[in-house]
Write an enzyme that holds these catalytic residues in place. Structure first.
Site, PDB file in Angstrom:
ATOM      1  N   SER A  85       0.848  -1.192   0.000  1.00 34.44           N
ATOM      2  CA  SER A  85       0.000   0.000   0.000  1.00 34.44           C
ATOM      3  C   SER A  85       0.882   1.239   0.000  1.00 34.44           C
ATOM      4  O   SER A  85       1.602   1.500   0.979  1.00 34.44           O
ATOM      5  CB  SER A  85      -0.899  -0.010   1.243  1.00 34.44           C
ATOM      6  OG  SER A  85      -1.551   1.224   1.343  1.00 34.44           O
ATOM      7  N   HIS A 137      -0.506  -0.834  -4.663  1.00 32.30           N
ATOM      8  CA  HIS A 137      -1.893  -0.525  -4.294  1.00 32.30           C
ATOM      9  C   HIS A 137      -1.998   0.970  -4.013  1.00 32.30           C
ATOM     10  O   HIS A 137      -1.328   1.494  -3.113  1.00 32.30           O
ATOM     11  CB  HIS A 137      -2.281  -1.341  -3.058  1.00 32.30           C
ATOM     12  CG  HIS A 137      -3.706  -1.202  -2.655  1.00 32.30           C
ATOM     13  ND1 HIS A 137      -4.749  -1.852  -3.301  1.00 32.30           N
ATOM     14  CD2 HIS A 137      -4.284  -0.486  -1.650  1.00 32.30           C
ATOM     15  CE1 HIS A 137      -5.894  -1.548  -2.709  1.00 32.30           C
ATOM     16  NE2 HIS A 137      -5.644  -0.706  -1.708  1.00 32.30           N
ATOM     17  N   ASP A 171      -4.415   3.890  -2.903  1.00 32.45           N
ATOM     18  CA  ASP A 171      -5.680   4.236  -2.251  1.00 32.45           C
ATOM     19  C   ASP A 171      -6.070   5.670  -2.600  1.00 32.45           C
ATOM     20  O   ASP A 171      -5.346   6.605  -2.241  1.00 32.45           O
ATOM     21  CB  ASP A 171      -5.531   4.120  -0.730  1.00 32.45           C
ATOM     22  CG  ASP A 171      -5.491   2.681  -0.260  1.00 32.45           C
ATOM     23  OD1 ASP A 171      -6.377   1.902  -0.668  1.00 32.45           O
ATOM     24  OD2 ASP A 171      -4.586   2.329   0.516  1.00 32.45           O
ATOM     25  N   MET A 228      -8.907   8.491  -2.030  1.00 27.75           N
ATOM     26  CA  MET A 228     -10.012   8.816  -1.112  1.00 27.75           C
ATOM     27  C   MET A 228     -10.480  10.246  -1.356  1.00 27.75           C
ATOM     28  O   MET A 228      -9.643  11.142  -1.537  1.00 27.75           O
ATOM     29  CB  MET A 228      -9.540   8.678   0.338  1.00 27.75           C
ATOM     30  CG  MET A 228      -8.930   7.326   0.664  1.00 27.75           C
ATOM     31  SD  MET A 228      -8.484   7.236   2.411  1.00 27.75           S
ATOM     32  CE  MET A 228      -7.526   5.709   2.443  1.00 27.75           C
ATOM     33  N   MET A 266     -11.905   4.885  -3.542  1.00 20.66           N
ATOM     34  CA  MET A 266     -12.881   5.099  -2.454  1.00 20.66           C
ATOM     35  C   MET A 266     -13.489   6.475  -2.678  1.00 20.66           C
ATOM     36  O   MET A 266     -13.291   7.413  -1.887  1.00 20.66           O
ATOM     37  CB  MET A 266     -12.176   4.988  -1.095  1.00 20.66           C
ATOM     38  CG  MET A 266     -11.799   3.552  -0.748  1.00 20.66           C
ATOM     39  SD  MET A 266     -10.540   3.485   0.555  1.00 20.66           S
ATOM     40  CE  MET A 266      -9.075   3.573  -0.449  1.00 20.66           C
ATOM     41  N   MET A 288     -12.746  -6.055   1.797  1.00 19.63           N
ATOM     42  CA  MET A 288     -12.210  -5.157   2.830  1.00 19.63           C
ATOM     43  C   MET A 288     -12.324  -5.845   4.190  1.00 19.63           C
ATOM     44  O   MET A 288     -13.402  -6.311   4.568  1.00 19.63           O
ATOM     45  CB  MET A 288     -12.989  -3.841   2.868  1.00 19.63           C
ATOM     46  CG  MET A 288     -12.864  -2.963   1.624  1.00 19.63           C
ATOM     47  SD  MET A 288     -11.174  -2.538   1.174  1.00 19.63           S
ATOM     48  CE  MET A 288     -10.581  -1.708   2.653  1.00 19.63           C
ATOM     49  N   GLY A 292     -10.744   3.830   4.648  1.00 21.16           N
ATOM     50  CA  GLY A 292     -10.511   5.226   5.009  1.00 21.16           C
ATOM     51  C   GLY A 292      -9.152   5.466   5.657  1.00 21.16           C
ATOM     52  O   GLY A 292      -8.554   6.509   5.450  1.00 21.16           O
ATOM     53  N   PHE A 293      -8.683   4.489   6.412  1.00 14.87           N
ATOM     54  CA  PHE A 293      -7.433   4.692   7.142  1.00 14.87           C
ATOM     55  C   PHE A 293      -6.628   3.395   7.188  1.00 14.87           C
ATOM     56  O   PHE A 293      -7.206   2.306   7.310  1.00 14.87           O
ATOM     57  CB  PHE A 293      -7.707   5.150   8.578  1.00 14.87           C
ATOM     58  CG  PHE A 293      -8.440   6.466   8.638  1.00 14.87           C
ATOM     59  CD1 PHE A 293      -7.739   7.673   8.588  1.00 14.87           C
ATOM     60  CD2 PHE A 293      -9.828   6.492   8.704  1.00 14.87           C
ATOM     61  CE1 PHE A 293      -8.424   8.884   8.610  1.00 14.87           C
ATOM     62  CE2 PHE A 293     -10.517   7.705   8.719  1.00 14.87           C
ATOM     63  CZ  PHE A 293      -9.808   8.900   8.679  1.00 14.87           C
ATOM     64  N   GLY A 332      -3.811   1.065   9.280  1.00 15.48           N
ATOM     65  CA  GLY A 332      -3.486   0.836  10.689  1.00 15.48           C
ATOM     66  C   GLY A 332      -4.674   0.521  11.590  1.00 15.48           C
ATOM     67  O   GLY A 332      -4.570   0.680  12.809  1.00 15.48           O
ATOM     68  N   ASP A 392      -7.784  -6.570   1.903  1.00 18.32           N
ATOM     69  CA  ASP A 392      -7.203  -5.257   2.212  1.00 18.32           C
ATOM     70  C   ASP A 392      -7.648  -4.821   3.605  1.00 18.32           C
ATOM     71  O   ASP A 392      -8.843  -4.653   3.853  1.00 18.32           O
ATOM     72  CB  ASP A 392      -7.707  -4.259   1.145  1.00 18.32           C
ATOM     73  CG  ASP A 392      -7.102  -2.866   1.289  1.00 18.32           C
ATOM     74  OD1 ASP A 392      -6.167  -2.691   2.084  1.00 18.32           O
ATOM     75  OD2 ASP A 392      -7.580  -1.962   0.574  1.00 18.32           O
ATOM     76  N   GLY A 393      -6.685  -4.636   4.476  1.00 19.24           N
ATOM     77  CA  GLY A 393      -6.984  -4.128   5.820  1.00 19.24           C
ATOM     78  C   GLY A 393      -6.279  -4.921   6.894  1.00 19.24           C
ATOM     79  O   GLY A 393      -6.684  -6.043   7.206  1.00 19.24           O
ATOM     80  N   GLY A 436      -0.141  -2.983   4.165  1.00 20.14           N
ATOM     81  CA  GLY A 436       0.229  -1.605   4.481  1.00 20.14           C
ATOM     82  C   GLY A 436       1.133  -1.545   5.691  1.00 20.14           C
ATOM     83  O   GLY A 436       2.327  -1.859   5.618  1.00 20.14           O
TER      84      GLY A 436
END
Ligand code: DX5
Ligand code: ZN
Length: 224
Positions: A12, A36, A38, A40, A71, A140, A145-146, A148, A176-177, A198
């Site tokens: 990420s 990847h 992201d 947003m 997103m 997901m 959105g974030f 961590g 992802d996540g 990430g």
């Protein structure tokens, strides 16, 4: 028995060192299968991220293909823009698009792989009609959105279901996540082949970590 499919890792870019991005991208390119990205919009998700300038830095420093996670609301207005910036996979959220099938067709027409992302609270049932139109499905495992955040355990049941459907429809299943080496070990046998990583990737030496993950796979059932 068919052999397990190889593992693809998507670092990420949101989590890379943006103070030294060119060097970070060149380093990660040794083992990354995709980058990847992201994107947003501050509306579909409560955060802003990654614009054209970052895409250009990544593109200038690597030939690794870009996996773009949009997103954003009304993604059809922007898919051509991201294709121009080098996107090979373009993933959209069904909740953000009232013309989902049309946008997936638009992505394919641009020559990219069409993907959909399923939020933790979005069921497979809501997208089953469009699965045959997708080359990539992003499950997901956090609310988008974030980086961590904590992995949401309840998403594993849906991942199992998607793993079976990926065989039937031929899409690549990606998660992802908060993915780390242990999660790869858990989810690869369920049919997940592509892993966005990430925070966990940058805690240690990222290239070594990617090599270790790929080197230990396929995991034998006794490892699970
Ligand atoms: C979250 C993003 C993720 C994020 C992953 O909204 O879609 O791609 O960058 O970061 P970690 O692995 O830290 O959850
Ligand atoms: Zn993402």
């Amino acid at each position: 028995m068919t052999p397990p499919k190889p593992i693809k890792i998507h670092p990420s870019v949101l989590c890379a060192d943006h103070g030294n991005l060119s060097q970070a991208i060149r380093h990660l390119s040794q083992e990354a299968d995709y980058f990847h990205m992201d994107v947003m919009d501050g509306s579909f998700v409560p955060n802003f991220a990654i614009g054209a300038e970052i895409f250009k830095i990544v593109r200038q420093n690597s030939a690794v293909p870009l996996d773009v996670h949009l997103m954003i609301r009304e993604p059809s207005r922007h898919v051509a823009f991201f294709r121009e910036l080098g996107a090979e996979i373009i993933t959209i959220h069904p909740e953000a698009d009232t013309q989902l099938a049309a946008t997936l067709a638009q992505i394919r027409k641009l020559g990219a792989t069409a993907g959909i992302a399923l939020n933790p609270g979005t069921s497979v049932e809501t997208v089953k009609e469009v699965l045959p139109l997708c080359g990539h499905v992003l499950a997901m495992t956090v609310n988008p959105g974030f980086a961590g955040q904590d992995f949401l355990e309840f998403t594993v049941e849906k991942i199992k279901e998607l793993g079976k459907l990926s065989e039937k429809h031929g899409f690549a299943l990606c998660v992802d996540g908060n993915i780390n080496a242990e999660r790869v070990r858990q989810l690869h046998p369920l049919g997940v082949t592509n892993f966005v990583i990430g925070t966990a990737l940058f805690k240690d030496e990222p290239v070594e970590m990617m090599r270790a993950i790929k080197g230990h796979c396929p995991f034998s059932p006794t490892d699970l």
